[in-house]
Design a protein around this motif. Structure first.
Motif, short mmCIF file in Angstrom:
data_model
loop_
_atom_site.label_atom_id
_atom_site.label_comp_id
_atom_site.label_asym_id
_atom_site.label_seq_id
_atom_site.Cartn_x
_atom_site.Cartn_y
_atom_site.Cartn_z
N VAL A 1 4.82 10.47 1.56
CA VAL A 1 4.54 9.24 0.81
C VAL A 1 5.10 8.08 1.63
O VAL A 1 6.28 8.06 1.95
CB VAL A 1 5.22 9.27 -0.58
CG1 VAL A 1 4.76 8.08 -1.42
CG2 VAL A 1 4.93 10.56 -1.31
N GLU A 2 4.20 7.15 2.00
CA GLU A 2 4.65 6.03 2.85
C GLU A 2 4.27 4.70 2.21
O GLU A 2 3.21 4.58 1.59
CB GLU A 2 3.96 6.11 4.22
CG GLU A 2 4.50 7.21 5.10
CD GLU A 2 3.56 7.48 6.28
OE1 GLU A 2 4.07 7.89 7.32
OE2 GLU A 2 2.33 7.27 6.13
N GLU A 3 5.14 3.72 2.44
CA GLU A 3 4.89 2.39 1.86
C GLU A 3 4.63 1.38 2.98
O GLU A 3 5.32 1.39 3.98
CB GLU A 3 6.13 1.96 1.05
CG GLU A 3 6.05 0.56 0.50
CD GLU A 3 7.29 0.15 -0.31
OE1 GLU A 3 7.98 1.05 -0.84
OE2 GLU A 3 7.55 -1.06 -0.39
N LEU B 1 0.86 -1.19 0.00
CA LEU B 1 0.00 0.00 0.00
C LEU B 1 0.89 1.23 0.00
O LEU B 1 1.91 1.27 0.70
CB LEU B 1 -0.88 0.05 1.25
CG LEU B 1 -1.93 -1.04 1.41
CD1 LEU B 1 -2.84 -0.70 2.60
CD2 LEU B 1 -2.77 -1.17 0.14
N ILE B 2 0.48 2.21 -0.76
CA ILE B 2 1.23 3.47 -0.77
C ILE B 2 0.27 4.58 -0.38
O ILE B 2 -0.79 4.74 -1.04
CB ILE B 2 1.87 3.69 -2.14
CG1 ILE B 2 2.90 2.57 -2.31
CG2 ILE B 2 2.51 5.07 -2.23
CD1 ILE B 2 3.77 2.62 -3.47
N ASN B 3 0.58 5.24 0.70
CA ASN B 3 -0.30 6.31 1.19
C ASN B 3 0.32 7.66 0.90
O ASN B 3 1.47 7.90 1.26
CB ASN B 3 -0.50 6.17 2.71
CG ASN B 3 -1.41 5.00 3.01
OD1 ASN B 3 -2.50 4.91 2.43
ND2 ASN B 3 -0.95 4.11 3.87
N MET C 1 7.18 4.56 -5.50
CA MET C 1 7.60 5.52 -4.47
C MET C 1 8.52 6.58 -5.09
O MET C 1 8.35 7.78 -4.87
CB MET C 1 8.34 4.81 -3.34
CG MET C 1 7.50 3.92 -2.48
SD MET C 1 6.37 4.83 -1.43
CE MET C 1 7.48 5.42 -0.16
N ASN C 2 9.49 6.12 -5.89
CA ASN C 2 10.43 7.07 -6.50
C ASN C 2 9.70 8.04 -7.42
O ASN C 2 9.96 9.24 -7.41
CB ASN C 2 11.52 6.33 -7.29
CG ASN C 2 12.44 5.58 -6.36
OD1 ASN C 2 12.53 5.91 -5.17
ND2 ASN C 2 13.12 4.56 -6.87
N ALA C 3 8.77 7.49 -8.21
CA ALA C 3 8.04 8.34 -9.16
C ALA C 3 7.22 9.38 -8.40
O ALA C 3 7.13 10.54 -8.81
CB ALA C 3 7.14 7.48 -10.03
N LEU C 4 6.61 8.97 -7.28
CA LEU C 4 5.77 9.90 -6.53
C LEU C 4 6.64 10.98 -5.87
O LEU C 4 6.29 12.15 -5.87
CB LEU C 4 4.95 9.16 -5.47
CG LEU C 4 3.83 8.29 -6.04
CD1 LEU C 4 3.16 7.50 -4.93
CD2 LEU C 4 2.79 9.14 -6.76
N ARG C 5 7.76 10.55 -5.32
CA ARG C 5 8.65 11.52 -4.66
C ARG C 5 9.13 12.55 -5.67
O ARG C 5 9.23 13.74 -5.37
CB ARG C 5 9.82 10.81 -4.00
CG ARG C 5 9.39 10.07 -2.75
CD ARG C 5 10.59 9.68 -1.90
NE ARG C 5 10.17 8.91 -0.75
CZ ARG C 5 10.48 7.62 -0.56
NH1 ARG C 5 11.23 6.97 -1.44
NH2 ARG C 5 10.06 7.00 0.50
N ALA C 6 9.42 12.07 -6.89
CA ALA C 6 9.96 12.99 -7.90
C ALA C 6 8.86 13.81 -8.56
O ALA C 6 9.08 14.94 -8.98
CB ALA C 6 10.72 12.20 -8.96
N VAL D 1 -2.72 17.86 -0.33
CA VAL D 1 -3.71 17.11 -1.12
C VAL D 1 -5.09 17.74 -0.96
O VAL D 1 -5.96 17.61 -1.82
CB VAL D 1 -3.77 15.62 -0.67
CG1 VAL D 1 -4.57 14.77 -1.63
CG2 VAL D 1 -2.39 15.05 -0.49
N LEU D 2 -5.28 18.41 0.19
CA LEU D 2 -6.60 18.90 0.58
C LEU D 2 -7.18 19.87 -0.46
O LEU D 2 -6.64 20.95 -0.68
CB LEU D 2 -6.48 19.61 1.94
CG LEU D 2 -7.77 19.80 2.72
CD1 LEU D 2 -8.36 18.45 3.12
CD2 LEU D 2 -7.51 20.65 3.95
N GLY D 3 -8.26 19.45 -1.10
CA GLY D 3 -8.99 20.32 -2.01
C GLY D 3 -8.23 20.74 -3.26
O GLY D 3 -8.62 21.69 -3.92
#
Ligand SMILES: Nc1ncnc2c1ncn2[C@@H]1O[C@H](COP(=O)(O)OP(=O)(O)O)[C@@H](O)[C@H]1O
Ligand SMILES: N[C@@H](CC(=O)OP(=O)(O)O)C(=O)O
Length: 473
Positions: free
Chosen positions: A394-396, A327-329, A381-386, A335-337
């Motif tokens: 971003v947590e796994e 899961l990746i949160n 994870m890398n794609a999201l961080r970048a 993110v809000l709105g």
């Protein structure tokens, strides 16, 4: 056989049905039964059981510099195929033995190239892994010929399957259908049974591609559509598609009828019995697919067709699970709105070509959770961080599984999710994430991987799939 005779059948034989000479001979006899009834048959074969994994291992060994291990594994594969040929009755100087020897030599050279370069590209991996099917097809031809039938084996490309260049997960190009028809009709009209190496196609430059694990089912349905077959039969080591993986649920039942949509959901959510895209070529034409047991050929197995079969007492037809999920949160005030942030999350993932198993977003938009195969988690994870804006966390979370219930009868039925959650609660299983598609063909939940077998059995029982009555809601 218990089915009325058909004009043209495509028969797929899986790894277990090709695992040794006895299994191949039996598979050939199943094709032979239909041929003797006057039905035309096209055979599509998988690699001998375990060979695909063996090829993947030896390719990795060569890339890692361990050519001795790779060569040992090639030698073991060689022995296995020669033994099967010999047990089937091939003479040492026969055409089959010569061809097997040539194929092994080409495989050895390809693997040596990987070793020299210390580089295993998706393209070279496909070349190597497709040898499994290229080596089993001559064995099936031999078995058919030794039983007095005329046969001719072909690679996927020779049979006309042309694909895009997504090595490892290639898709057939529409022109394949016409090509397959052109290439196979001559054999069929002259009474020769084509034996096609499954799982593979080729690009327009002639490079070998593969269709994804379990792709021989897909090869068979591509050929079925191309030829306008009456039915495609996928012979397996199980009775048919079952209400759960029989290795996990001892009393899983065979499902008599499933729709294309239900089968796609089941395959997508981990039922290894069919390739997730296998039914797609059949959808337009409505060609039925039958999953049948090679051990019990007169048992009807599972009929997969356009229309679902409704059974009011069983809104859920099967329980299935995907293991090795992460899961990746993505959380944070950012993110809000702000829909653009959510969009950037998906853009980053799309670039990586990651399979999204589940997605859920909190209604305040302060959190997006994604379930992805663990093998893709690092890349995601890398794609999201970048790729997403700064203030996001971003947590796994690893060691997760996705359990899904599938059935067209869930549509509009009340109480289905309550029963699912109740069954999990009774086993004290915590739900990490929930998702229901708007098609209402499935509900999926993410749970801890360690609990997935217990959960599968509990949910299977709760929906009355074990043949026991279910308590009223
Ligand atoms: N719902 C299910 N129904 C039937 N088989 C399933 C299901 N889920 C998982 N399986 C597993 O899938 C296996 C058959 O798929 P696979 O080995 O890929 O077939 P083959 O290689 O014969 O084409 C069975 O042995 C069974 O353990
Ligand atoms: N041999 C390939 C393709 C395939 O379809 O095999 P099987 O029918 O044995 O699942 C694989 O293992 O992925």
């Amino acid at each position: 056989m218990s089915h009325p005779p058909h004009g043209l059948l495509v028969m797929k034989f899986g790894g277990t049905n090709m695992q040794d000479a006895a299994a191949i001979r039996h598979s050939a006899s199943l094709a032979g039964r239909s041929l003797k009834e006057g039905v035309q048959v096209v055979v599509v074969v998988s690699a001998m059981a375990g060979v695909t994994n063996g090829l993947l291992h030896l390719a990795d060994a060569a890339q890692g510099g361990d050519i001795a291990r790779a060569n040992d594994e090639i030698a073991a594969l060689r022995t296995r195929h020669f033994t099967a040929a010999q047990d089937l009755g091939a003479a040492p100087d026969s055409e089959t033995v010569r061809e097997l020897r040539e194929l092994h030599e080409t495989l050895r050279q390809a693997v040596y190239g990987v070793y020299l370069l210390r580089e295993l590209t998706p393209r070279s991996r496909d070349l190597i892994v497709a040898f499994g099917e290229r080596l089993s097809a001559p064995l099936m031809s031999l078995a058919l010929e030794l039983s007095g039938l005329r046969a001719r084996h072909l690679t996927g490309g020779e049979a006309g399957i042309l694909t895009d260049t997504h090595f490892g997960n290639a898709r057939p190009l529409p022109v394949s259908y016409e090509r397959v028809r052109d290439r196979l009709s001559g054999f069929l009209s002259s009474g020769t049974t084509p034996v096609i190496a499954g799982f593979m196609g080729e690009t327009d430059q002639g490079a070998i591609t593969t269709l994804g694990r379990g792709g021989t089912d897909f090869s068979a349905t591509i050929v079925g559509k191309a030829l306008g077959a009456d039915e495609v039969w996928a012979w397996k080591d199980v009775d048919g598609v079952m209400s759960a993986d029989p290795r996990v649920v001892g009393d899983a039942q065979n499902i008599g009828v499933l729709s294309y949509g239900e089968v796609m959901e089941l395959a997508y959510f981990g039922a290894k019995v069919l390739h997730p895209l296998a039914v797609t070529p059949l959808q337009e034409s409505g060609i039925p697919l039958r999953v049948k047991s090679a051990a019990d050929p007169d048992f009807p197995g599972t009929l997969v067709q356009a229309q679902p079969e409704e059974d009011a007492t069983h809104p859920v037809k099967a329980v299935t699970a995907i293991r090795n999920v992460s899961l990746i949160n993505v959380t944070g005030a950012g993110v809000l709105g702000v829909p653009e942030v959510v969009a950037s999350v998906f853009t980053a993932i799309a670039r990586e070509n990651v399979t999204l198993l589940m997605v859920s977003q909190s209604s305040s938009m302060s959190n997006v959770s994604l379930a992805v195969p663990t093998v893709d988690a690092g890349r995601t994870m890398n794609a999201l961080r970048a790729g997403v804006t700064t203030e996001l966390r971003v947590e796994e979370q690893d060691d997760v599984a996705v359990l899904a219930i599938v059935g067209s009868g869930m549509r509009g039925q009340k109480g289905v999710s309550a029963r699912l959650f109740g069954a999990l609660a009774d086993e004290a299983i915590n739900i990490l994430m929930i998702s229901q598609g708007s098609s209402e063909l499935n509900i999926s939940v993410a749970i801890n991987a360690a609990e997935v077998d217990t959960a599968t059995r509990a949910v299977h029982r709760a929906f009355g799939l074990s043949g026991q009555p279910v308590a009223a809601d």
